[in-house]
Write a protein that holds these residues in place. Structure first.
Motif, PDB file in Angstrom:
ATOM      1  N   GLU A   1     -28.823 -15.554 -47.373  1.00 59.79           N
ATOM      2  CA  GLU A   1     -28.461 -16.950 -47.122  1.00 59.79           C
ATOM      3  C   GLU A   1     -27.192 -17.336 -47.876  1.00 59.79           C
ATOM      4  OE1 GLU A   1     -31.949 -18.983 -48.342  1.00 59.79           O
ATOM      5  OE2 GLU A   1     -33.100 -18.518 -46.526  1.00 59.79           O
TER       6      GLU A   1
ATOM      7  N   GLU B   1     -25.035 -20.428 -46.358  1.00 59.50           N
ATOM      8  CA  GLU B   1     -26.115 -21.384 -46.150  1.00 59.50           C
ATOM      9  C   GLU B   1     -26.698 -21.890 -47.463  1.00 59.50           C
ATOM     10  OE1 GLU B   1     -28.910 -19.324 -43.767  1.00 59.50           O
ATOM     11  OE2 GLU B   1     -27.710 -19.397 -41.931  1.00 59.50           O
TER      12      GLU B   1
ATOM     13  N   LYS C   1     -32.027 -12.081 -35.950  1.00 53.61           N
ATOM     14  CA  LYS C   1     -32.145 -12.305 -34.520  1.00 53.61           C
ATOM     15  C   LYS C   1     -33.044 -13.492 -34.212  1.00 53.61           C
ATOM     16  CE  LYS C   1     -31.506 -11.175 -30.182  1.00 53.61           C
ATOM     17  NZ  LYS C   1     -30.169 -11.291 -29.548  1.00 53.61           N
TER      18      LYS C   1
ATOM     19  N   ARG D   1     -33.663 -16.084 -36.262  1.00 54.35           N
ATOM     20  CA  ARG D   1     -33.422 -17.191 -37.187  1.00 54.35           C
ATOM     21  C   ARG D   1     -33.538 -18.552 -36.519  1.00 54.35           C
ATOM     22  NH1 ARG D   1     -27.904 -17.562 -40.220  1.00 54.35           N
ATOM     23  NH2 ARG D   1     -27.373 -16.556 -38.263  1.00 54.35           N
ATOM     24  N   GLN D   2     -33.042 -18.673 -35.301  1.00 59.84           N
ATOM     25  CA  GLN D   2     -33.047 -19.950 -34.591  1.00 59.84           C
ATOM     26  C   GLN D   2     -34.230 -20.090 -33.631  1.00 59.84           C
ATOM     27  OE1 GLN D   2     -30.908 -22.141 -35.571  1.00 59.84           O
ATOM     28  NE2 GLN D   2     -29.746 -20.710 -36.844  1.00 59.84           N
ATOM     29  N   SER D   3     -35.154 -19.138 -33.664  1.00 57.61           N
ATOM     30  CA  SER D   3     -36.291 -19.174 -32.743  1.00 57.61           C
ATOM     31  C   SER D   3     -37.359 -20.134 -33.247  1.00 57.61           C
ATOM     32  CB  SER D   3     -36.895 -17.775 -32.581  1.00 57.61           C
ATOM     33  OG  SER D   3     -35.933 -16.871 -32.080  1.00 57.61           O
ATOM     34  N   HIS D   4     -38.225 -20.546 -32.342  1.00 59.00           N
ATOM     35  CA  HIS D   4     -39.346 -21.423 -32.699  1.00 59.00           C
ATOM     36  C   HIS D   4     -40.347 -20.636 -33.543  1.00 59.00           C
ATOM     37  CE1 HIS D   4     -42.829 -24.084 -32.221  1.00 59.00           C
ATOM     38  NE2 HIS D   4     -41.941 -25.039 -31.904  1.00 59.00           N
TER      39      HIS D   4
ATOM     40  N   GLN E   1     -41.362 -16.691 -33.962  1.00 57.72           N
ATOM     41  CA  GLN E   1     -40.806 -16.051 -35.144  1.00 57.72           C
ATOM     42  C   GLN E   1     -41.882 -15.482 -36.061  1.00 57.72           C
ATOM     43  OE1 GLN E   1     -39.090 -18.421 -38.441  1.00 57.72           O
ATOM     44  NE2 GLN E   1     -37.148 -17.448 -37.900  1.00 57.72           N
TER      45      GLN E   1
ATOM     46  N   GLN F   1     -23.447  -9.790 -37.740  1.00 59.91           N
ATOM     47  CA  GLN F   1     -22.375 -10.786 -37.759  1.00 59.91           C
ATOM     48  C   GLN F   1     -21.001 -10.199 -37.435  1.00 59.91           C
ATOM     49  OE1 GLN F   1     -24.223 -14.171 -38.142  1.00 59.91           O
ATOM     50  NE2 GLN F   1     -22.213 -14.376 -39.048  1.00 59.91           N
TER      51      GLN F   1
END
Length: 301
Positions: free
Chosen positions: A100, A105, A179, A181-184, A188, A251
């Motif tokens: 992070e 972040e 992969k 990170r932004q999933s529900h 996740q 990245q």
């Protein structure tokens, strides 16, 4: 199976106590202090106590309790699913906190606070679990107390192979984490729990499959058979290298260190329309430039 039931009750108790701790500190502390300190402390405490009890079942259960690895792997999956659902955003893993930080972040101060909280939580978890084992509520705990002073190293292969195994586990875990990170959380949490279960099954016989430097420090560093620097190479440098490799592969760069993408060429999402030559009309005929007439437009820089 009585010993297994006691361990399951212990898991429920640990999760419940840590959940109460999270709720209390969330009300009493500021959001910053809760996120960087209390949340990580509670998550690390919960993870450490659960993993130590589960590791004891892995080592003693097959011959002391008569149950196979399928029982332990099922418990491992369920435990990490519960951890993912109850951690409230905590990582309880130094490599995740460093990831992070490298992704911009988290600030340096926040990352350092998280690392200190994770170390404190793991240390508290180790002390409380040892106290719980000393009560000898089951035959598993009795055997654990007898062999605790003579525990052997979790590294059961060559150092290079062990470091590669821990690094590979960390690499795959962080790649899945990036992969998703932004999933529900509905998708996740079970995906990460399944990943941890698979990696533990694959690399457990070689190194114990910690791929968490803080957890490995309290669970494995005190055992004889390997030197302190051997443990550093396998359980700290291995997972750190795996995390950095996963971040660079995903990245294409490490944002905290450099902005240029080293692996992938990024294409613009927007198409720039081509310039069209527009003829200015005077009356019915287009006005053409006279020969030798200078243009009034500025040259491109």
């Amino acid at each position: 199976m009585a010993g297994l039931n006691v361990s399951i009750a212990f898991f429920f108790l640990v999760v419940g106590v840590c959940q109460v701790l999270r709720q209390l500190t969330k009300r009493l502390l500021s959001p910053g202090a809760y996120g960087c300190l209390a949340r990580e402390l509670a998550g690390s405490l919960q993870l450490c106590m659960s993993c130590l009890e589960l590791r004891m079942l892995v080592e003693i259960g097959p011959w002391g309790g008569g149950f196979g690895p399928d029982v332990v792997l099922t418990l491992l999956f369920l435990l990490f699913a519960v951890h993912g659902a109850s951690f409230d955003g905590a990582s309880a893993n130094p490599t995740i906190s460093l990831q992070e930080f490298l992704l911009l972040e988290s600030s340096l101060a926040a990352t350092a606070t998280k690392l200190l909280a994770q170390g404190a939580g793991m240390g508290m978890g180790w002390a409380i679990t040892k106290l719980y084992w000393s009560w000898e509520l089951t035959q598993f705990h009795l055997i654990q107390n007898l062999i605790a002073s003579e525990c052997s190293s979790s590294i059961r292969t060559s150092l290079h192979h062990a470091a590669f195994a821990e690094g590979s586990c960390s690499f795959l875990f962080h790649l899945v984490l990036l992969k998703l990170r932004q999933s529900h959380p509905v998708y996740q949490v079970p995906a990460l729990a399944a990943t941890v279960t698979f990696l533990s099954y694959a690399a457990g016989p070689l190194t114990g499959a910690f791929f968490n430097p803080a957890l490995a420090a309290v669970a494995a560093f005190h055992c004889s058979g390997s030197s302190f620097w051997d443990y550093i190479r396998v359980y700290w440098l291995g997972p750190l290298a795996g995390m950095l490799t996963a971040l660079l592969l995903y990245q294409g760069n490490i944002p905290r260190l450099f902005q240029k993408n080293l692996l992938y060429r990024q294409k613009s999402k927007y198409k720039v329309p081509k310039a069209k030559v527009v003829a200015h009309v005077e009356g019915d005929e287009p006005r053409q430039k006279r020969k030798g007439e200078k243009s009034k437009s500025k040259p491109c820089a």
